[in-house]
Design an enzyme around this catalytic site. Structure first.
Site, PDB file in Angstrom:
ATOM      1  N   ASP A 136      -4.773   2.330   7.570  1.00  0.00           N
ATOM      2  CA  ASP A 136      -4.267   1.505   8.666  1.00  0.00           C
ATOM      3  C   ASP A 136      -4.303   2.306   9.970  1.00  0.00           C
ATOM      4  O   ASP A 136      -5.223   3.089  10.181  1.00  0.00           O
ATOM      5  CB  ASP A 136      -2.843   1.045   8.320  1.00  0.00           C
ATOM      6  CG  ASP A 136      -2.500  -0.301   8.917  1.00  0.00           C
ATOM      7  OD1 ASP A 136      -2.277  -0.377  10.133  1.00  0.00           O
ATOM      8  OD2 ASP A 136      -2.452  -1.294   8.166  1.00  0.00           O
ATOM      9  N   ASP A 145      13.500   7.763   8.189  1.00  0.00           N
ATOM     10  CA  ASP A 145      13.619   7.163   6.861  1.00  0.00           C
ATOM     11  C   ASP A 145      12.755   7.865   5.811  1.00  0.00           C
ATOM     12  O   ASP A 145      12.927   7.631   4.604  1.00  0.00           O
ATOM     13  CB  ASP A 145      13.227   5.681   6.905  1.00  0.00           C
ATOM     14  CG  ASP A 145      14.297   4.815   7.578  1.00  0.00           C
ATOM     15  OD1 ASP A 145      15.342   5.368   7.948  1.00  0.00           O
ATOM     16  OD2 ASP A 145      14.071   3.606   7.714  1.00  0.00           O
ATOM     17  N   HIS A 168       1.726  -0.475  13.358  1.00  0.00           N
ATOM     18  CA  HIS A 168       1.313  -1.329  12.244  1.00  0.00           C
ATOM     19  C   HIS A 168       1.223  -0.545  10.930  1.00  0.00           C
ATOM     20  O   HIS A 168       1.703  -0.996   9.889  1.00  0.00           O
ATOM     21  CB  HIS A 168      -0.035  -1.962  12.590  1.00  0.00           C
ATOM     22  CG  HIS A 168      -0.500  -3.037  11.670  1.00  0.00           C
ATOM     23  ND1 HIS A 168      -1.258  -2.779  10.541  1.00  0.00           N
ATOM     24  CD2 HIS A 168      -0.350  -4.381  11.714  1.00  0.00           C
ATOM     25  CE1 HIS A 168      -1.543  -3.916   9.936  1.00  0.00           C
ATOM     26  NE2 HIS A 168      -1.006  -4.910  10.628  1.00  0.00           N
ATOM     27  N   ASN A 267      -5.546 -13.823   9.110  1.00  0.00           N
ATOM     28  CA  ASN A 267      -4.540 -14.593   9.858  1.00  0.00           C
ATOM     29  C   ASN A 267      -5.134 -15.688  10.724  1.00  0.00           C
ATOM     30  O   ASN A 267      -4.472 -16.161  11.646  1.00  0.00           O
ATOM     31  CB  ASN A 267      -3.742 -13.648  10.775  1.00  0.00           C
ATOM     32  CG  ASN A 267      -2.879 -12.670  10.027  1.00  0.00           C
ATOM     33  OD1 ASN A 267      -2.830 -12.674   8.811  1.00  0.00           O
ATOM     34  ND2 ASN A 267      -2.193 -11.813  10.771  1.00  0.00           N
ATOM     35  N   ALA A 282     -11.771  -8.629   2.321  1.00  0.00           N
ATOM     36  CA  ALA A 282     -10.999  -9.202   1.223  1.00  0.00           C
ATOM     37  C   ALA A 282     -11.773 -10.273   0.467  1.00  0.00           C
ATOM     38  O   ALA A 282     -11.416 -10.604  -0.672  1.00  0.00           O
ATOM     39  CB  ALA A 282      -9.685  -9.790   1.751  1.00  0.00           C
ATOM     40  N   SER A 343      -1.076  -9.011   6.743  1.00  0.00           N
ATOM     41  CA  SER A 343      -0.894  -7.551   6.745  1.00  0.00           C
ATOM     42  C   SER A 343       0.415  -7.151   6.094  1.00  0.00           C
ATOM     43  O   SER A 343       0.517  -6.088   5.471  1.00  0.00           O
ATOM     44  CB  SER A 343      -0.902  -7.019   8.184  1.00  0.00           C
ATOM     45  OG  SER A 343      -2.192  -6.767   8.646  1.00  0.00           O
TER      46      SER A 343
END
Length: 393
Positions: A136, A145, A168, A267, A282, A343
């Site tokens: 990505d 985190d 992203h 999308n 994909a 995504s």
């Protein structure tokens, strides 16, 4: 890499017959006068700069700079019996996400709605010992985190470090393998929270990349024995457009090496008025395509679907109002943000795949089969949701 103006880069992908890297390099030079270095060699930066292309040895693919006449000669060679199998233009690809929605009217005090929807919070599996590669925009290496977590990184974008100035990639990594209890507060959001993370930067800080960078990232993931590759990226296609034979063969070779590739369906739909086909890469049969649903288990308005015999949605996952890590403070969410897109659905599936891999010690084709069997049926057409909503084992 700034925002591109066209659908292709001017470079070409050359698929070589399996195991013919050296012969392929010779054929590139004989047919088109191109000099390509190989990842199997220890080329210097000067040699790489002087070369016309790079052969990704483990995948058997070359990415080359070629003039139209050279590309024509390579295409003619692909029609013969030599080591050159397929030649196709290199595409521009981009991240698949859209703007944030309002906060959800559901209880996310402990875990996000996405973790609850895929059953991750009920699973005893954690992803421990399983390697997930997220290709990505990179990763925010100082995100609180992930303190104490080892994240393996590599950048395939010239002139940019792996650090994620976009956000992203950090969001997708958070969903796939972030914490179940975030040290910085907020709900837990990571599906495979103890998996080993491999962050490959194949999209620039502007959110764009190319086929060659993606293929290099896949080669890196395969070489590092990653069980799952998560790719929340792609390019739109028109109905009836053939899937890339290069990416299809690469995906098959990766599965044969024990690496499953999971990618966002796209999308481009605007339901109910328009449903667009599953995008590149994909739409390849050997890449697991992921669509998106919302908190009500309805298909997301933007989620691409199965339009013809080329490309299909295999599974769906939460992709609307998804809370995860971000590269900087965002409104009142600290270093987290809610965004939506296929995504966001894709790393949910990748994370569940890691849980399945851990529980069943499954890799490659077996992992795909076991993951597909988890799908929870939805009262929606299979052309939109495939086998249903992915479920943790």
């Amino acid at each position: 890499m700034t925002e591109p103006t066209g659908a292709t880069t001017g470079r070409y992908l050359v698929l070589l017959a399996d195991g013919s890297g050296a012969a392929g390099a010779r054929e590139l030079h004989r047919v088109a006068g191109l000099t390509a270095t190989s990842t199997a060699d220890s080329a210097t930066s000067e040699e790489l700069a002087a070369a016309d292309g790079l052969i990704l040895h483990d995948l058997g693919v070359a990415v080359v700079d070629a003039e139209p006449e050279q590309a024509r000669r390579l295409s003619l060679a692909a029609e013969g019996a030599g080591p050159i199998s397929v030649v196709e233009p290199e595409r521009v690809v981009q991240a698949y996400s859209t703007t944030a929605e309002e906060a959800l009217a559901v209880d996310e005090t402990v875990h996000t709605w996405g973790l609850q929807a895929v059953g991750a919070t009920l699973s005893a599996a954690t992803g421990a010992g399983v390697r997930i590669a997220v290709l990505d925009t990179g990763f925010t290496t100082d995100h609180p985190d992930f303190a104490g977590r080892t994240v393996f990184t590599n950048s395939f974008i010239t002139g940019e470090t792996v650090d994620d100035a976009h956000g992203h990639g950090t969001h997708c990594i958070g969903t796939a393998a972030g914490p179940r209890k975030a040290p910085s507060g907020g709900p837990g959001y990571g599906v495979a929270h103890q998996a080993d993370i491999y962050a490959g930067k194949v999209l620039s800080n502007a959110g764009f990349g190319s086929d060659g960078g993606i293929l290099a990232g896949i080669a890196w993931a395969v070489a590092n024995d990653c069980a799952v590759v998560s790719m929340s990226l792609g390019a739109p296609v028109e109905p009836g457009t053939p899937a890339s034979p290069v990416f299809e063969e690469v995906a098959r070779r990766a599965l044969g090496r024990g690496t499953l590739i999971v990618a966002a369906a796209g999308n481009e739909s605007r339901r109910p008025n328009s449903v667009r086909p599953v995008g590149h890469p994909a739409n390849c049969p050997s890449i697991l395509a992921v669509g998106a649903v919302d908190v009500n288990r309805a298909i997301a308005f933007f989620s691409c679907g199965t339009k013809d015999t080329i490309g299909q949605v295999d599974l769906v996952a939460p992709g609307v109002d998804v809370y995860s890590s971000w590269n900087k403070d965002w409104e009142q969410l600290g270093r987290h943000r809610r965004i939506q897109g296929t995504s966001m659905a894709t790393p949910h599936v990748a994370g569940v795949a890691a849980l399945v891999a851990e529980k069943h010690q499954a890799r490659g084709w077996e992992l795909w089969a076991r993951l597909a069997q988890t799908g929870r049926r939805l009262e929606l057409p299979s052309v939109d949701v495939g086998g249903g909503l992915v479920q943790a084992p």
